[in-house]
Design an enzyme around this catalytic site. Structure first.
Site, PDB file in Angstrom:
ATOM      1  N   ILE A  25       0.829  -1.220   0.000  1.00  0.00           N
ATOM      2  CA  ILE A  25       0.000   0.000   0.000  1.00  0.00           C
ATOM      3  C   ILE A  25       0.856   1.260   0.000  1.00  0.00           C
ATOM      4  O   ILE A  25       0.473   2.283  -0.589  1.00  0.00           O
ATOM      5  CB  ILE A  25      -1.012  -0.002   1.177  1.00  0.00           C
ATOM      6  CG1 ILE A  25      -2.151   0.946   0.893  1.00  0.00           C
ATOM      7  CG2 ILE A  25      -0.351   0.316   2.501  1.00  0.00           C
ATOM      8  CD1 ILE A  25      -2.976   0.600  -0.321  1.00  0.00           C
ATOM      9  N   LYS A 101      -5.425   1.907   8.005  1.00  0.00           N
ATOM     10  CA  LYS A 101      -6.464   1.109   8.643  1.00  0.00           C
ATOM     11  C   LYS A 101      -6.014  -0.348   8.705  1.00  0.00           C
ATOM     12  O   LYS A 101      -5.251  -0.745   7.836  1.00  0.00           O
ATOM     13  CB  LYS A 101      -7.807   1.223   7.925  1.00  0.00           C
ATOM     14  CG  LYS A 101      -7.766   1.085   6.407  1.00  0.00           C
ATOM     15  CD  LYS A 101      -7.319  -0.175   5.744  1.00  0.00           C
ATOM     16  CE  LYS A 101      -7.922  -1.484   6.138  1.00  0.00           C
ATOM     17  NZ  LYS A 101      -7.474  -2.572   5.170  1.00  0.00           N
ATOM     18  N   ASP A 176      -9.466  -7.557   7.258  1.00  0.00           N
ATOM     19  CA  ASP A 176      -8.575  -6.515   6.726  1.00  0.00           C
ATOM     20  C   ASP A 176      -9.279  -5.765   5.592  1.00  0.00           C
ATOM     21  O   ASP A 176      -9.385  -4.536   5.645  1.00  0.00           O
ATOM     22  CB  ASP A 176      -7.232  -7.109   6.284  1.00  0.00           C
ATOM     23  CG  ASP A 176      -6.320  -6.047   5.693  1.00  0.00           C
ATOM     24  OD1 ASP A 176      -5.559  -5.423   6.449  1.00  0.00           O
ATOM     25  OD2 ASP A 176      -6.401  -5.813   4.468  1.00  0.00           O
TER      26      ASP A 176
HETATM   27  P1  NAP Z   1       2.620  -5.346   3.112  1.00  0.00           P
HETATM   28  O1  NAP Z   1       2.698  -5.359   1.612  1.00  0.00           O
HETATM   29  O2  NAP Z   1       2.945  -6.592   3.843  1.00  0.00           O
HETATM   30  O3  NAP Z   1       3.547  -4.155   3.580  1.00  0.00           O
HETATM   31  C1  NAP Z   1       3.803  -3.880   4.951  1.00  0.00           C
HETATM   32  C2  NAP Z   1       5.281  -3.593   5.107  1.00  0.00           C
HETATM   33  O4  NAP Z   1       5.526  -3.317   6.476  1.00  0.00           O
HETATM   34  C3  NAP Z   1       6.139  -4.795   4.738  1.00  0.00           C
HETATM   35  O5  NAP Z   1       6.516  -4.767   3.383  1.00  0.00           O
HETATM   36  C4  NAP Z   1       7.321  -4.685   5.662  1.00  0.00           C
HETATM   37  O6  NAP Z   1       8.397  -4.020   5.015  1.00  0.00           O
HETATM   38  C5  NAP Z   1       6.827  -3.796   6.822  1.00  0.00           C
HETATM   39  N1  NAP Z   1       6.736  -4.519   8.090  1.00  0.00           N
HETATM   40  C6  NAP Z   1       7.136  -4.074   9.285  1.00  0.00           C
HETATM   41  N2  NAP Z   1       6.906  -4.969  10.245  1.00  0.00           N
HETATM   42  C7  NAP Z   1       6.363  -6.033   9.647  1.00  0.00           C
HETATM   43  C8  NAP Z   1       5.945  -7.291  10.119  1.00  0.00           C
HETATM   44  N3  NAP Z   1       6.024  -7.629  11.417  1.00  0.00           N
HETATM   45  N4  NAP Z   1       5.432  -8.174   9.222  1.00  0.00           N
HETATM   46  C9  NAP Z   1       5.336  -7.860   7.901  1.00  0.00           C
HETATM   47  N5  NAP Z   1       5.746  -6.661   7.405  1.00  0.00           N
HETATM   48  C10 NAP Z   1       6.256  -5.767   8.268  1.00  0.00           C
HETATM   49  O7  NAP Z   1       1.169  -4.901   3.591  1.00  0.00           O
HETATM   50  P2  NAP Z   1       0.205  -3.810   2.927  1.00  0.00           P
HETATM   51  O8  NAP Z   1      -0.748  -4.474   2.025  1.00  0.00           O
HETATM   52  O9  NAP Z   1       0.992  -2.686   2.425  1.00  0.00           O
HETATM   53  O10 NAP Z   1      -0.655  -3.402   4.217  1.00  0.00           O
HETATM   54  C11 NAP Z   1      -0.133  -2.579   5.210  1.00  0.00           C
HETATM   55  C12 NAP Z   1      -1.300  -1.860   5.881  1.00  0.00           C
HETATM   56  O11 NAP Z   1      -1.990  -1.140   4.858  1.00  0.00           O
HETATM   57  C13 NAP Z   1      -2.318  -2.804   6.520  1.00  0.00           C
HETATM   58  O12 NAP Z   1      -2.807  -2.235   7.701  1.00  0.00           O
HETATM   59  C14 NAP Z   1      -3.431  -2.889   5.480  1.00  0.00           C
HETATM   60  O13 NAP Z   1      -4.693  -3.115   6.030  1.00  0.00           O
HETATM   61  C15 NAP Z   1      -3.363  -1.495   4.876  1.00  0.00           C
HETATM   62  N6  NAP Z   1      -3.920  -1.446   3.517  1.00  0.00           N
HETATM   63  C16 NAP Z   1      -3.575  -2.362   2.562  1.00  0.00           C
HETATM   64  C17 NAP Z   1      -4.176  -2.326   1.303  1.00  0.00           C
HETATM   65  C18 NAP Z   1      -3.857  -3.308   0.212  1.00  0.00           C
HETATM   66  O14 NAP Z   1      -4.576  -3.356  -0.789  1.00  0.00           O
HETATM   67  N7  NAP Z   1      -2.802  -4.103   0.296  1.00  0.00           N
HETATM   68  C19 NAP Z   1      -5.126  -1.333   1.031  1.00  0.00           C
HETATM   69  C20 NAP Z   1      -5.403  -0.386   1.991  1.00  0.00           C
HETATM   70  C21 NAP Z   1      -4.812  -0.454   3.237  1.00  0.00           C
HETATM   71  P3  NAP Z   1       9.905  -4.376   5.517  1.00  0.00           P
HETATM   72  O15 NAP Z   1      10.044  -5.853   5.417  1.00  0.00           O
HETATM   73  O16 NAP Z   1      10.769  -3.591   4.586  1.00  0.00           O
HETATM   74  O17 NAP Z   1       9.947  -3.877   6.935  1.00  0.00           O
END
Ligand code: NAP
Length: 316
Positions: A25, A101, A176
């Site tokens: 995101i 969120k 989520d």
């Molecule tokens: P993601 O792709 O897994 O990205 C989260 C990033 O946070 C990871 O790449 C990681 O980067 C870092 N991180 C730090 N601590 C972590 C841990 N313990 N486990 C895993 N990653 C960790 O997730 P995302 O989809 O971006 O979602 C993140 C937030 O945005 C969530 O709250 C989600 O609900 C929200 N969101 C997501 C979307 C969607 O479509 N994906 C849409 C709207 C909102 P490093 O490894 O470099 O630290």
């Protein structure tokens, strides 16, 4: 809580921003929205593995703090578990904080953040910024709601590839995305929504549900049902239907399109994430916070009373 009007470009000097948790995101939505908003200047990124070109990069927030780099605000895009520690440390520096969120892993930790005096805290709900939401809210303010149904079905492998954390305890599982529907519902309905019952389907060995069915009630009168499913292949659905005494209201595509009594409405928005950063800038300018926990409370209640079923193991 307080929702100020949203002037654009409200700051004489750009707000120096650090983006934390560089994953899907952050790259898909936050980086373009920040780049397009003159109120913000991205000066740092904090992520254990990922880096962003052209800004200072740090593996931990503590390293950013220790660097002495001047920061005004942080935007947190890490998974919900662990976000409270980062948010509290940022607020202790006097930095404004925007939360993706859901705003945290527990209600208590978000309430603790909101209760502590400090700079702006913005618990963002991106789906509330979808183009059709204001028109839906305006229509429902003038009608009597008799029933509603949510169908939020998406393919976890497509939208959350390899995100093991999402099916761990605290990752919320299908809530989520489901919490996005609940954030719209609690924004557009004029009265109180509460949860009555839930069925939560946990894949064997996983700590969060992959599907859920909810029964809710609006103002102790209108029944609301919700179906959340992470296993949807083929056409995806992010739809809300509200039955009223003036005909049905339908929101499609996560709130981007709206139909009222069969007529498609002409709606326009600036985009969910551009709207969120505009709101964050106006909150900072007005020295206000916005931390509405209504969607998160419904999810917490579903975990409290939900009957649990078990389905076969799930692998990404
Ligand atoms: P993601 O792709 O897994 O990205 C989260 C990033 O946070 C990871 O790449 C990681 O980067 C870092 N991180 C730090 N601590 C972590 C841990 N313990 N486990 C895993 N990653 C960790 O997730 P995302 O989809 O971006 O979602 C993140 C937030 O945005 C969530 O709250 C989600 O609900 C929200 N969101 C997501 C979307 C969607 O479509 N994906 C849409 C709207 C909102 P490093 O490894 O470099 O630290």
């Amino acid at each position: 809580m307080n929702r100020p009007i949203r002037p654009s470009h409200v700051h004489p000097a750009p707000i120096r921003l650090a983006l934390v948790g560089i994953g899907k995101i952050a790259r898909d939505q936050h980086l373009p929205a920040i780049a397009a908003n003159p109120d913000f200047a991205l000066v740092a990124a904090v992520s254990r593995n990922a880096v962003i070109d052209g800004v200072a990069n740090f593996r931990e927030l503590d390293a950013l703090i220790a660097s002495g780099l001047e920061i005004d605000a942080v935007s947190l895009c890490t998974p919900p578990v662990g976000r409270h520690r980062i948010a509290a440390a940022a607020r202790a520096q006097g930095w404004h904080v925007m939360l993706e969120k859901p705003p945290g892993a527990t209600l208590g930790e978000v309430r603790a953040l909101a209760a502590a005096p400090g700079p702006t805290l913005f618990a963002s709900w991106h789906s509330r910024e979808a183009a059709g939401v204001p028109a839906a809210k305006a229509f429902l303010a003038e009608t009597r709601v008799t029933a509603a149904h949510i169908s939020w079905r998406e393919d976890i492998r497509q939208w959350h590839p390899g995100q093991e954390w999402i099916l761990e305890a605290g990752g919320l599982g299908v809530f989520d995305p489901g919490i996005n529907a609940l954030s719209i519902l609690t924004e557009i309905l004029p009265g109180r929504v509460r949860l009555e019952s839930a069925i939560l389907d946990f894949p064997k060995g996983r700590g969060a549900p992959i599907a859920a069915s909810l029964a809710l009630v609006h103002d102790e009168a209108a029944r609301i049902t919700a179906e959340f499913d992470f296993r949807q292949e083929g056409p995806q659905s992010w739809d809300i239907t509200v039955e009223t005494d003036a005909g049905p209201l339908m929101l499609h595509d996560g709130g981007e399109r709206v139909t009222i009594a069969g007529a498609a409405q002409d709606v326009d928005g600036i985009g969910e994430y551009p709207a969120l950063y505009r709101q964050f800038a106006s909150l900072i300018a007005a020295n206000l916070s916005d931390c509405d926990l209504a969607p998160f409370e419904l999810v917490a209640d579903a975990f409290l009373v939900g009957q649990r079923t078990e389905s076969p193991p799930f692998t990404f």
